[in-house]
Scaffold this active site. Structure first.
Site, PDB file in Angstrom:
ATOM      1  N   ARG A  45     -12.544  20.862 -12.100  1.00  0.00           N
ATOM      2  CA  ARG A  45     -11.176  20.742 -11.585  1.00  0.00           C
ATOM      3  C   ARG A  45     -10.309  20.165 -12.706  1.00  0.00           C
ATOM      4  NH1 ARG A  45     -10.445  16.894  -6.364  1.00  0.00           N
ATOM      5  NH2 ARG A  45     -11.042  15.330  -7.900  1.00  0.00           N
TER       6      ARG A  45
ATOM      7  N   TYR B  59       1.290  11.138 -10.476  1.00  0.00           N
ATOM      8  CA  TYR B  59       0.821  10.072  -9.575  1.00  0.00           C
ATOM      9  C   TYR B  59       0.377   8.852 -10.394  1.00  0.00           C
ATOM     10  CZ  TYR B  59      -2.403   7.335  -6.769  1.00  0.00           C
ATOM     11  OH  TYR B  59      -3.055   6.289  -6.170  1.00  0.00           O
TER      12      TYR B  59
ATOM     13  N   LYS C 232      -0.171   9.765  -2.638  1.00  0.00           N
ATOM     14  CA  LYS C 232      -1.359   9.588  -3.484  1.00  0.00           C
ATOM     15  C   LYS C 232      -2.100  10.870  -3.861  1.00  0.00           C
ATOM     16  CE  LYS C 232      -4.555   9.101   0.347  1.00  0.00           C
ATOM     17  NZ  LYS C 232      -5.757   8.506   0.886  1.00  0.00           N
TER      18      LYS C 232
ATOM     19  N   PHE D 109       0.820  -1.216   0.000  1.00  0.00           N
ATOM     20  CA  PHE D 109       0.000   0.000   0.000  1.00  0.00           C
ATOM     21  C   PHE D 109       0.853   1.265   0.000  1.00  0.00           C
ATOM     22  CE2 PHE D 109      -2.588  -3.022   2.593  1.00  0.00           C
ATOM     23  CZ  PHE D 109      -3.782  -2.993   1.894  1.00  0.00           C
ATOM     24  N   ALA D 110       2.099   1.178   0.510  1.00  0.00           N
ATOM     25  CA  ALA D 110       2.869   2.404   0.768  1.00  0.00           C
ATOM     26  C   ALA D 110       3.033   3.224  -0.499  1.00  0.00           C
ATOM     27  CB  ALA D 110       4.239   2.050   1.350  1.00  0.00           C
TER      28      ALA D 110
ATOM     29  N   ASN E  80       9.511   8.233  -4.240  1.00  0.00           N
ATOM     30  CA  ASN E  80       8.821   7.490  -3.177  1.00  0.00           C
ATOM     31  C   ASN E  80       8.104   6.251  -3.734  1.00  0.00           C
ATOM     32  OD1 ASN E  80       8.044   7.958  -0.150  1.00  0.00           O
ATOM     33  ND2 ASN E  80       6.201   7.199  -1.157  1.00  0.00           N
TER      34      ASN E  80
ATOM     35  N   LYS F 186       1.948   4.870 -10.835  1.00  0.00           N
ATOM     36  CA  LYS F 186       1.229   3.590 -10.724  1.00  0.00           C
ATOM     37  C   LYS F 186       1.441   2.745 -11.980  1.00  0.00           C
ATOM     38  CE  LYS F 186      -0.634   4.070  -6.659  1.00  0.00           C
ATOM     39  NZ  LYS F 186      -0.111   3.266  -5.544  1.00  0.00           N
TER      40      LYS F 186
ATOM     41  N   SER G 158      -4.623   1.736  -9.215  1.00  0.00           N
ATOM     42  CA  SER G 158      -5.715   2.704  -9.163  1.00  0.00           C
ATOM     43  C   SER G 158      -6.424   2.783 -10.508  1.00  0.00           C
ATOM     44  CB  SER G 158      -5.115   4.077  -8.834  1.00  0.00           C
ATOM     45  OG  SER G 158      -6.061   5.099  -9.053  1.00  0.00           O
TER      46      SER G 158
ATOM     47  N   PHE H  36     -11.208   1.719  -7.400  1.00  0.00           N
ATOM     48  CA  PHE H  36     -11.960   2.866  -7.908  1.00  0.00           C
ATOM     49  C   PHE H  36     -11.966   3.947  -6.803  1.00  0.00           C
ATOM     50  CE2 PHE H  36     -13.133   2.169 -12.293  1.00  0.00           C
ATOM     51  CZ  PHE H  36     -12.397   1.017 -12.477  1.00  0.00           C
TER      52      PHE H  36
HETATM   53  P1  NAD Z   1      -2.669   6.556   2.840  1.00  0.00           P
HETATM   54  O1  NAD Z   1      -1.829   7.747   2.544  1.00  0.00           O
HETATM   55  O2  NAD Z   1      -3.668   6.637   3.922  1.00  0.00           O
HETATM   56  O3  NAD Z   1      -1.729   5.288   3.132  1.00  0.00           O
HETATM   57  C1  NAD Z   1      -0.457   5.131   2.552  1.00  0.00           C
HETATM   58  C2  NAD Z   1       0.526   4.866   3.683  1.00  0.00           C
HETATM   59  O4  NAD Z   1       1.827   4.693   3.112  1.00  0.00           O
HETATM   60  C3  NAD Z   1       0.615   6.035   4.674  1.00  0.00           C
HETATM   61  O5  NAD Z   1       0.425   5.541   5.984  1.00  0.00           O
HETATM   62  C4  NAD Z   1       2.050   6.561   4.485  1.00  0.00           C
HETATM   63  O6  NAD Z   1       2.588   7.039   5.699  1.00  0.00           O
HETATM   64  C5  NAD Z   1       2.755   5.333   3.960  1.00  0.00           C
HETATM   65  N1  NAD Z   1       3.954   5.623   3.152  1.00  0.00           N
HETATM   66  C6  NAD Z   1       4.068   6.500   2.127  1.00  0.00           C
HETATM   67  N2  NAD Z   1       5.331   6.474   1.650  1.00  0.00           N
HETATM   68  C7  NAD Z   1       6.008   5.564   2.386  1.00  0.00           C
HETATM   69  C8  NAD Z   1       7.358   5.107   2.379  1.00  0.00           C
HETATM   70  N3  NAD Z   1       8.264   5.595   1.526  1.00  0.00           N
HETATM   71  N4  NAD Z   1       7.735   4.159   3.275  1.00  0.00           N
HETATM   72  C9  NAD Z   1       6.841   3.663   4.163  1.00  0.00           C
HETATM   73  N5  NAD Z   1       5.543   4.069   4.215  1.00  0.00           N
HETATM   74  C10 NAD Z   1       5.145   5.013   3.332  1.00  0.00           C
HETATM   75  O7  NAD Z   1      -3.369   6.127   1.465  1.00  0.00           O
HETATM   76  P2  NAD Z   1      -4.484   5.024   1.192  1.00  0.00           P
HETATM   77  O8  NAD Z   1      -5.694   5.725   0.757  1.00  0.00           O
HETATM   78  O9  NAD Z   1      -4.543   4.065   2.307  1.00  0.00           O
HETATM   79  O10 NAD Z   1      -3.848   4.345  -0.098  1.00  0.00           O
HETATM   80  C11 NAD Z   1      -3.084   3.162  -0.034  1.00  0.00           C
HETATM   81  C12 NAD Z   1      -2.574   2.842  -1.426  1.00  0.00           C
HETATM   82  O11 NAD Z   1      -3.688   2.709  -2.298  1.00  0.00           O
HETATM   83  C13 NAD Z   1      -1.674   3.912  -2.043  1.00  0.00           C
HETATM   84  O12 NAD Z   1      -0.652   3.274  -2.758  1.00  0.00           O
HETATM   85  C14 NAD Z   1      -2.607   4.650  -2.978  1.00  0.00           C
HETATM   86  O13 NAD Z   1      -1.899   5.218  -4.054  1.00  0.00           O
HETATM   87  C15 NAD Z   1      -3.510   3.537  -3.437  1.00  0.00           C
HETATM   88  N6  NAD Z   1      -4.835   4.023  -3.868  1.00  0.00           N
HETATM   89  C16 NAD Z   1      -5.571   4.806  -3.048  1.00  0.00           C
HETATM   90  C17 NAD Z   1      -6.804   5.287  -3.469  1.00  0.00           C
HETATM   91  C18 NAD Z   1      -7.628   6.211  -2.609  1.00  0.00           C
HETATM   92  O14 NAD Z   1      -8.453   6.945  -3.153  1.00  0.00           O
HETATM   93  N7  NAD Z   1      -7.470   6.202  -1.295  1.00  0.00           N
HETATM   94  C19 NAD Z   1      -7.285   4.942  -4.739  1.00  0.00           C
HETATM   95  C20 NAD Z   1      -6.517   4.115  -5.542  1.00  0.00           C
HETATM   96  C21 NAD Z   1      -5.275   3.665  -5.090  1.00  0.00           C
HETATM   97  C1  WQD Z   2     -14.743  12.562  -6.934  1.00  0.00           C
HETATM   98  C2  WQD Z   2     -15.724  13.516  -7.644  1.00  0.00           C
HETATM   99  C3  WQD Z   2     -14.707  15.570  -8.342  1.00  0.00           C
HETATM  100  C4  WQD Z   2     -13.861  17.055  -4.307  1.00  0.00           C
HETATM  101  C5  WQD Z   2      -9.071  10.517  -6.969  1.00  0.00           C
HETATM  102  C6  WQD Z   2      -7.795  10.247  -7.701  1.00  0.00           C
HETATM  103  C7  WQD Z   2      -7.723   8.806  -8.097  1.00  0.00           C
HETATM  104  C8  WQD Z   2      -7.951   7.895  -6.888  1.00  0.00           C
HETATM  105  C9  WQD Z   2      -9.186   8.253  -6.142  1.00  0.00           C
HETATM  106  C10 WQD Z   2      -5.860   7.329  -5.895  1.00  0.00           C
HETATM  107  C11 WQD Z   2     -15.125  14.205  -8.876  1.00  0.00           C
HETATM  108  C12 WQD Z   2     -15.756  15.832  -7.288  1.00  0.00           C
HETATM  109  C13 WQD Z   2     -14.271  16.292  -5.385  1.00  0.00           C
HETATM  110  C14 WQD Z   2     -14.539  18.291  -4.049  1.00  0.00           C
HETATM  111  C15 WQD Z   2     -15.968  17.861  -5.925  1.00  0.00           C
HETATM  112  N1  WQD Z   2      -6.898   8.020  -5.922  1.00  0.00           N
HETATM  113  N2  WQD Z   2     -15.307  16.685  -6.176  1.00  0.00           N
HETATM  114  N3  WQD Z   2     -15.579  18.624  -4.858  1.00  0.00           N
HETATM  115  O1  WQD Z   2     -10.852  12.515  -8.579  1.00  0.00           O
HETATM  116  O2  WQD Z   2     -12.372  10.495  -8.826  1.00  0.00           O
HETATM  117  O3  WQD Z   2     -10.157  10.224  -7.834  1.00  0.00           O
HETATM  118  O4  WQD Z   2      -9.177   9.652  -5.825  1.00  0.00           O
HETATM  119  O5  WQD Z   2      -5.497   6.530  -6.703  1.00  0.00           O
HETATM  120  O6  WQD Z   2      -6.455   8.610  -8.644  1.00  0.00           O
HETATM  121  O7  WQD Z   2      -7.739  11.065  -8.860  1.00  0.00           O
HETATM  122  O8  WQD Z   2     -11.882  11.374  -6.543  1.00  0.00           O
HETATM  123  O9  WQD Z   2     -12.959  12.155  -4.482  1.00  0.00           O
HETATM  124  O10 WQD Z   2     -11.302  13.679  -5.646  1.00  0.00           O
HETATM  125  O11 WQD Z   2     -13.527  13.267  -6.690  1.00  0.00           O
HETATM  126  O12 WQD Z   2     -16.917  18.227  -6.629  1.00  0.00           O
HETATM  127  O13 WQD Z   2     -14.195  19.013  -3.105  1.00  0.00           O
HETATM  128  O14 WQD Z   2     -16.044  14.571  -6.731  1.00  0.00           O
HETATM  129  O15 WQD Z   2     -14.727  16.589  -9.312  1.00  0.00           O
HETATM  130  O16 WQD Z   2     -16.163  14.338  -9.806  1.00  0.00           O
HETATM  131  P1  WQD Z   2     -11.346  11.237  -8.062  1.00  0.00           P
HETATM  132  P2  WQD Z   2     -12.367  12.655  -5.743  1.00  0.00           P
END
Ligand code: NAD
Ligand code: WQD
Length: 337
Positions: A291, A148, A84, A80-81, A99, A152, A124, A177
């Site tokens: 945005r 970003y 994002k 997960f690290a 990173n 990925k 993602s 998603f």
């Molecule tokens: P998060 O930021 O809450 O968790 C990521 C964790 O990784 C954090 O605790 C951070 O401290 C740790 N981290 C970052 N860099 C590090 C490093 N170099 N060494 C050790 N630890 C490190 O994010 P999340 O929402 O839990 O996301 C987890 C993973 O899922 C990420 O890779 C993110 O890109 C991916 N992801 C998240 C989403 C989302 O919307 N939350 C969507 C798609 C993919």
């Molecule tokens: C959702 C919808 C915005 C905030 C992002 C990353 C993606 C993945 C998930 C990591 C969109 C709208 C949002 C606000 C708004 N992360 N919005 N007002 O953009 O689909 O995805 O998070 O991998 O890579 O891009 O998610 O929650 O930012 O937006 O109107 O203050 O809400 O325009 O339509 P997004 P989001």
């Protein structure tokens, strides 16, 4: 089974940790607290009755990784690290490549040395870019629209190359998603630092009085109500998707790619209305321009994960909002320092 969770104190990692403990597996958490707090460990213990093994470490620190893997051997890794924040990645691309991409390479070298050959990777839906057809299937073309997303895609490519060179590896790329929701206890949830980038945490902060109003980014998209449509998935459904991927990955070498989504899209205004139902009041919002970089719609075809992993998301949008509201109202400023 011992499972290393890099980024284990983060939002998705901590919820997956809870699920693994509940199933009798042994998560081993590793994090550098770049975007999470130590208090998460107390909350995991509160919810499960078990304090998980934890190592403070940076995935870029090879010596430290070797130490951790020597002290605590593991059978598989959920990686997960990573950083994002899309906007931040545009401002600081090298930080993201260092990173996320370099960090993954160092981690892979340490895993090779420790003879760990099973990895589940947090990818993602952003790798699909501005997809032309909905719902999105795993074979849809991929494209990066920001650093970003490119990090990925680069990691996905590196992992595929590794699996070609060393066929004993099992690599599962999970393309999430829009993860939202929180643990139903109200003790764990998403705790963004600063102004939330994502929709649901922002709405939750409006509901709890930390922000005045939601800014809706654009109401002129080609969607039913003009606002962006996304596939929101409960973080516990996502956690269960990791468990299914782990069980499958352990038995099947090679590269596997799965969408983790519900298959159902909701607009920004639909999410706002759902949250209003749950918190019991109208929430103020204002419409602003789109945005930069946002797509109109994005939702998954989750059929492959259903067929091959026997997994599907179960929790509704209302349930996601209820759990977020329970967490946010009990912890208005997130986890304690
Ligand atoms: P998060 O930021 O809450 O968790 C990521 C964790 O990784 C954090 O605790 C951070 O401290 C740790 N981290 C970052 N860099 C590090 C490093 N170099 N060494 C050790 N630890 C490190 O994010 P999340 O929402 O839990 O996301 C987890 C993973 O899922 C990420 O890779 C993110 O890109 C991916 N992801 C998240 C989403 C989302 O919307 N939350 C969507 C798609 C993919
Ligand atoms: C959702 C919808 C915005 C905030 C992002 C990353 C993606 C993945 C998930 C990591 C969109 C709208 C949002 C606000 C708004 N992360 N919005 N007002 O953009 O689909 O995805 O998070 O991998 O890579 O891009 O998610 O929650 O930012 O937006 O109107 O203050 O809400 O325009 O339509 P997004 P989001």
């Amino acid at each position: 089974m011992n499972v290393l969770l890099t980024g284990g104190t983060g939002y998705i990692g901590s919820h997956t940790c809870v699920r693994l403990i509940e199933l009798g597996l042994r998560p081993v958490l590793l994090d550098n607290f770049a975007n999470s707090k130590r208090a998460v460990l107390d909350r995991i213990e509160r919810v499960t009755g078990v304090r998980p093994l934890f190592f403070e470490a940076d995935i870029r620190d090879r010596r430290r990784l070797d130490e951790v893997l020597a002290v605590q051997p593991v059978d598989a890794v959920i990686h997960f690290a990573g950083l994002k924040a899309v906007g931040e990645s545009v401002q600081r691309p090298l930080t993201y490549y260092d990173n996320n991409v370099h960090g993954t390479c160092v981690l892979l070298e340490a895993l090779q040395a420790a003879e760990v050959r099973t990895m589940i990777f947090s990818s993602s839906a952003t790798v699909y870019g501005d997809a032309r057809t909905m719902p999105i299937v795993e074979d849809a073309p991929t494209e990066a629209t920001n650093p970003y997303g490119r990090s990925k895609l680069m990691i996905e490519g590196i992992l595929r190359d590794l699996a070609v060179a060393q066929p004993e590896w099992s690599i599962t790329l999970l393309r999430y998603f829009n993860p939202v929701g929180a643990h139903p206890s109200g003790a764990m949830g998403e705790d963004p630092q600063g102004i939330p980038n994502n929709l649901v945490p922002f709405i939750a902060q409006v509901a709890v009085g930390r922000r005045d109003r939601l800014t809706v980014f654009g109401d002129d998209y080609p969607t039913p109500d003009g606002t962006g449509v996304r596939d929101y998935i409960h973080v516990l459904d996502l956690a269960e998707g990791h468990v299914a991927a782990l069980q499958h990955g352990h038995r099947h070498p090679g590269v596997h790619v799965y969408n983790l989504g519900t298959g159902q899209g909701y607009s920004v205004l639909e999410v706002l209305r759902a949250f209003e139902r749950v918190c019991g009041r109208e929430l103020p919002y204002a419409v602003a321009p789109r945005r930069a970089g946002d797509v109109a719609s994005c939702w998954a075809d989750p059929e492959r994960a259903g067929r091959e992993l026997g997994w599907r998301a179960e929790r509704s949008l209302d349930r996601m909002c209820e759990d977020v509201w329970r967490w946010q109202s009990a912890n208005p400023t997130g986890y304690p320092e």
